[in-house]
Design an enzyme around this catalytic site. Structure first.
Site, short mmCIF file in Angstrom:
data_model
loop_
_atom_site.label_atom_id
_atom_site.label_comp_id
_atom_site.label_asym_id
_atom_site.label_seq_id
_atom_site.Cartn_x
_atom_site.Cartn_y
_atom_site.Cartn_z
N ARG A 54 51.08 48.05 34.31
CA ARG A 54 50.30 47.41 35.00
C ARG A 54 51.18 46.92 36.28
O ARG A 54 50.86 46.93 37.65
CB ARG A 54 50.75 45.67 34.40
CG ARG A 54 49.67 45.95 33.46
CD ARG A 54 49.29 44.55 32.77
NE ARG A 54 48.69 43.40 33.65
CZ ARG A 54 48.46 41.89 33.57
NH1 ARG A 54 48.88 41.36 32.80
NH2 ARG A 54 47.53 41.67 34.73
N HIS A 101 38.80 47.87 32.45
CA HIS A 101 40.77 47.37 33.06
C HIS A 101 39.74 46.24 33.01
O HIS A 101 39.50 45.08 33.50
CB HIS A 101 40.48 47.32 34.80
CG HIS A 101 42.01 46.79 34.83
ND1 HIS A 101 42.98 47.58 34.59
CD2 HIS A 101 42.28 45.77 35.88
CE1 HIS A 101 44.69 46.81 35.52
NE2 HIS A 101 43.94 45.94 35.66
N TYR A 145 30.48 40.06 49.48
CA TYR A 145 29.47 39.91 50.70
C TYR A 145 30.37 41.67 51.34
O TYR A 145 29.72 42.33 52.06
CB TYR A 145 30.35 39.30 52.22
CG TYR A 145 30.09 37.45 51.27
CD1 TYR A 145 28.72 37.41 51.48
CD2 TYR A 145 31.03 36.75 50.99
CE1 TYR A 145 28.24 35.96 50.87
CE2 TYR A 145 30.49 35.69 50.18
CZ TYR A 145 29.49 35.35 50.85
OH TYR A 145 28.93 34.07 50.03
#
Length: 468
Positions: A54, A101, A145
């Protein structure tokens, strides 16, 4: 008389507890483990997972797993090249989460946003369309968006992926495969840098100029005996996307790159302009890396309002794509004095604490793919690991191309055998009872193997012309 039925008692195969409440399987055993041992083991597993999966980048491609999975998804699954139409980030995040993931969507989208910000990365990997945040610390718009596609430099990270240049491993649900590392042609770990906090360690690698890093790689390839001091003739120091002036001496820069850690002092740049009335004003043209512009402007404004800088009258932000913070000063003000105070009491001068910690392939990587260990490296070690990785990638690519070439030559050799006696081959195929029968007859007549025969039987008739 009616006979009374006798009921038989049924014996249970399970033992009951002393209280007679719950049944317990005979094979079930409770093993007592000291709490501190169990806690230590589980926390160690968690720490290793955070470090290797990570928080820290790989020294070879300079990417964290989430960044690598985003780029791989955009190229392999969604085909989002620089020339294609951008796709909604919600779709990209969904594919990354569902296939590769299995973590929160916020973590994936934040990583995607950062790879598209030209004030965060020296060379952005993602071409973002829409609101992807600003230097003022504004957050990006929601992923429903915004749209994104790959930048051209990302193709240099993914270019050799389909040629067996790197190893793949199963994804978290074993439904598909993902690359352990990308066959990067760009030393991404130095070019764009990275930052991350793991358990017990952290990394903070500054971005650098691509031309300088490539020049250092070429010099190290030519002369492996070069040391860090020699490589600093090419790599002058960090090259931050927001600009700024580095105050460290050459000796301090050398010590940082030799030890793999140290503080780089960065301050914003300014210039003095003349107004239409003949007065002067100070214009700040760059700010230190990772400093939010609105916080800096607010801090300077508070100092001016509190009259702690008597020569400073007002501050306003006229920035567009470039940084432009205008400081209005009194006619008799000395710009150097004003800036000296601001450098001391505002984020206009800041320290970037370098920590060149990354994941390095360990000795176990030869037997188990993807095994890496964290290490803090110097400049030469980072470049050496990247160069060795590129040698391996090129060698594997050439082996792949050689194998394909040999397979093609083998098929052409089979076609050559039947070309001189084409009528016999066609006669055998016409008289056969099917593909299997035709294959067996051709193999016996022309001394062919199964691969060659299948290629012949899949051939269209017009391919038998001389030019073909």
């Amino acid at each position: 008389m009616a006979k009374k039925s006798k009921k038989k008692k049924r014996t249970s195969k399970k033992r009951t507890s002393s209280e007679g409440s719950a049944s317990v399987d005979e094979n079930f055993r409770i093993q007592e483990v000291p709490f501190h041992i169990a806690t230590r083991r589980r926390y160690l597993n968690y720490a290793l997972s955070v470090i290797t999966s990570r928080a820290l980048p790989d020294v070879r491609d300079g990417l964290k797993p989430v960044q690598r999975r985003i780029l791989y998804t955009m190229q392999n699954d969604l085909r989002l090249g620089p020339a294609t139409k951008p796709l909604k980030c919600a779709r990209i995040v969904g594919d990354v989460l569902g296939k590769y993931h299995p973590h929160g969507d916020t973590a994936v989208y934040d990583a995607l946003v950062r790879m598209a910000q030209d004030f965060s990365l020296r060379y952005p990997l993602v071409d973002g369309h829409g609101n992807f945040g600003s230097l003022d610390g504004d957050s990006a718009a929601a992923y429903r968006y915004t749209e994104a596609r790959l930048q051209a430099i990302s193709l240099e990270m993914l270019g050799d992926l389909g040629q067996e240049t790197v190893d793949f491993r199963a994804t978290y649900d074993s439904r598909t495969q993902e690359p352990i590392v990308l066959p990067a042609r760009v030393p991404q770990i130095l070019v764009n840098g990275t930052t991350g906090i793991a358990v017990g360690m952290a990394t903070n690698i500054p971005p650098h100029n691509l031309s300088e890093v490539i020049g250092a790689c070429e010099a190290l390839i030519s002369r492996r005996s070069l040391e860090v001091k020699d490589l600093l003739k090419y790599v002058k120091g960090p090259d931050f996307p927001t600009g700024g002036e580095i105050l460290n001496s050459r000796a301090e820069i050398r010590e940082i790159y030799e030890n793999g850690q140290g503080a780089v002092r960065v301050r914003g740049e300014y210039k003095v302009e003349k107004t239409s009335k003949g007065n002067q004003r100070i214009v700040i043209t760059s700010i230190p890396y990772m400093v939010q512009k609105n916080v800096l402007v607010k801090t300077v404004g508070e100092l001016a309002f509190a009259r702690k800088v008597p020569q400073l009258v007002d501050v306003r932000d006229e920035s567009t794509d470039d940084v432009r913070i205008v400081l209005e000063v009194k006619p008799d003000a000395v710009p150097e004095t004003v800036m000296a105070y601001l450098y001391r009491h505002t984020p206009l001068q800041n320290n970037f604490n370098v920590n060149l910690t990354c994941l390095v392939p360990s000795d176990a990587a030869e037997t188990q793919a993807g095994v890496c260990a964290p290490a803090r490296l110097d400049l030469k070690a980072i470049l050496s690991h990247f160069i060795e990785f590129r040698y391996e990638v090129v060698e594997r690519r050439l082996q792949y191309e050689m194998r394909l070439l040999k397979e093609r030559i083998h098929i052409l050799d089979g076609l050559r055998k039947i070309f001189d006696d084409l009528d016999t081959a066609i006669r055998i195929i016409r008289r056969s009872d099917g593909r299997k029968d035709a294959a067996a007859a051709l193999m016996k007549r022309f001394k062919l193997d199964e691969v060659q025969v299948n290629a012949i039987l899949d051939l269209r008739l017009y391919k038998l012309a001389k030019l073909e």
